[in-house]
Design a protein around this motif. Structure first.
Motif, short mmCIF file in Angstrom:
data_model
loop_
_atom_site.label_atom_id
_atom_site.label_comp_id
_atom_site.label_asym_id
_atom_site.label_seq_id
_atom_site.Cartn_x
_atom_site.Cartn_y
_atom_site.Cartn_z
N VAL A 94 0.86 -1.19 0.00
CA VAL A 94 0.00 0.00 0.00
C VAL A 94 0.90 1.23 0.00
CG1 VAL A 94 -1.82 1.25 1.24
CG2 VAL A 94 -1.71 -1.23 1.40
N ALA A 95 0.60 2.18 -0.87
CA ALA A 95 1.37 3.44 -0.90
C ALA A 95 0.42 4.58 -1.19
CB ALA A 95 2.45 3.37 -1.97
N VAL A 96 0.79 5.77 -0.73
CA VAL A 96 -0.06 6.94 -1.03
C VAL A 96 0.37 7.48 -2.39
CG1 VAL A 96 -0.69 9.29 -0.35
CG2 VAL A 96 -0.43 7.51 1.38
N ASP A 97 -0.59 7.55 -3.29
CA ASP A 97 -0.31 8.02 -4.64
C ASP A 97 -0.49 9.54 -4.71
OD1 ASP A 97 0.21 7.66 -7.35
OD2 ASP A 97 -1.94 7.72 -7.82
N ASN A 98 -1.54 10.01 -4.03
CA ASN A 98 -1.92 11.40 -4.20
C ASN A 98 -2.84 11.76 -3.04
OD1 ASN A 98 -2.62 13.82 -5.29
ND2 ASN A 98 -4.08 12.97 -6.77
#
Ligand SMILES: Cc1cc2nc3c(=O)[nH]c(=O)nc-3n(C[C@H](O)[C@H](O)[C@H](O)COP(=O)(O)OP(=O)(O)OC[C@H]3O[C@@H](n4cnc5c(N)ncnc54)[C@H](O)[C@@H]3O)c2cc1C
Length: 334
Positions: free
Chosen positions: A185-189
């Motif tokens: 899981v990563a924050v894209d925007n």
């Protein structure tokens, strides 16, 4: 295992969330009974200054670029490692979207018991008692905090955020992050909230409407009252889910946190997810036909009357008072 109490600090866009201070206040009660320290676990990237006013005995700061924004994957990995290493008597997390994303996962991984919806804690000798609100806040369940280690999710309302703040900066120790590569899981925007509508979080007076209003047509009654008071209308989730008011007017866990001078709640039961967004209002007045509605637990004044009787009568009274004083409020923001 130690007698320390860990608090997982929540923060967003460079600001510590109020629930973190509420948890620190609860942690202090437990630590006084166990004789341990209150330890704030602060995870972030260039976020060490957020430790400044935390009422903790010490802060364990974990620095990593992957912790710049909250993600369940990164927090789960770091917290599992920290809690395994330190084995505190209790670790407190917010009963919030963030806490909810990690607490059950940690409980399963660590095989620790988890107490959710905890509103307050107390100590009777060495025994730590908790009060947990269930069934939408209608039932308060009491119990002993199981040991030797436990996870506790704290809801707002039991302690004031100021109780968890300190003018003295606590001692900050860095803790190494475990490997955080390849997380799923990563924050894209980051999407900023819609600002085209009135910002209910900045309004000094709010009239809030809940499912008790029953139909879209009846919302007009509440809008009339808000117009008379010169304030916007906001709402609980069922009203927004029905599309009767826009999401910008939603108060609570999935909406905005508001702290007006006056919050007038009409036909709102006071579920924990709603109270999370308005429980810190300076004055709450609740109107609900059910005397057992949990909203009365946080309200300063309450009336067990039908909102369909009260709203028009109150509107008329306010309009009359304004006419006498020669003041008038327009409809601009409601
Ligand atoms: C993950 C999650 C997130 C959520 N996020 C939010 C959120 O952000 N905000 C939110 O509000 N909810 C949220 N909820 C929903 C929340 O759990 C409640 O279901 C919701 O707050 C209930 O809204 P209500 O009080 O308007 O309705 P109800 O609980 O149905 O209450 C209606 C109340 O109106 C009273 N009433 C009925 N008729 C009258 C009358 N004529 N006059 C006066 N009183 C009357 C009743 O006695 C009752 O207490 C969330 C739930 C989940 C699971």
């Amino acid at each position: 295992m130690s007698q320390d109490i860990f608090v997982v600090i929540e923060h967003l866009r460079g600001k510590v969330a109020d629930i973190s201070y509420v948890m620190l206040a609860a942690a202090r009660v437990i630590a006084q009974a166990t004789g341990g320290q209150v330890v704030a676990a602060l995870l972030g990237h260039n976020a060490q200054e957020l430790a400044g006013n935390l009422a903790a005995d010490r802060v364990l700061y974990v620095e990593h670029p992957a912790l710049a924004d909250f993600t369940s994957a990164a927090y789960q990995t770091v917290l599992e490692s920290l809690l395994r290493e330190h084995a505190p008597r209790a670790a407190l997390l917010g009963d919030t979207s963030i806490g909810g994303d990690v607490a059950a996962w940690l409980a399963a991984r660590l095989s620790w018991p988890l107490v959710s919806s905890c509103r307050s804690v107390s100590a009777e000798g060495a025994v730590i008692r908790f009060v947990s609100q269930t069934c939408g806040g209608k039932i308060m369940a009491e119990g002993d905090l199981p040991g030797p280690c436990a996870l506790v999710m704290i809801v707002p309302g039991g302690y004031k955020p100021e109780q968890g703040q300190s003018a003295q900066t606590p001692q900050v120790t860095s803790a190494a992050a475990p490997p955080l590569e390849g997380l799923r899981v990563a924050v894209d925007n980051y999407v900023e909230p819609d600002t085209s509508d009135v910002d209910i979080s900045r309004e000094p007076i709010l009239v809030s409407v809940g499912r008790g209003i029953q139909t879209l047509d009846s919302i007009g009654l509440v809008e009339e009252l808000a117009r008379a008071l010169g304030c916007p209308v906001c709402a609980s989730r069922p009203i927004v889910d029905q599309g009767w008011l826009p999401t910008t007017r939603l108060v609570g866990k999935s909406g905005k946190v508001v702290k007006p001078r006056l919050y007038l709640a009409l036909g709102i039961s006071g579920a924990p997810e709603h109270v999370e967004g308005m429980g810190e209002s300076e004055m709450i007045i609740a109107v609900n036909t059910d005397p057992a509605a949990p909203i009365f637990n946080v309200a300063k004044y309450g009336a067990t009357v039908d909102l369909f009787d009260l709203a028009p009568a109150l509107t008329e009274k306010i309009q009359e008072a304004r006419r006498q004083r020669g003041t008038h409020h327009g409809a601009a923001s409601s």
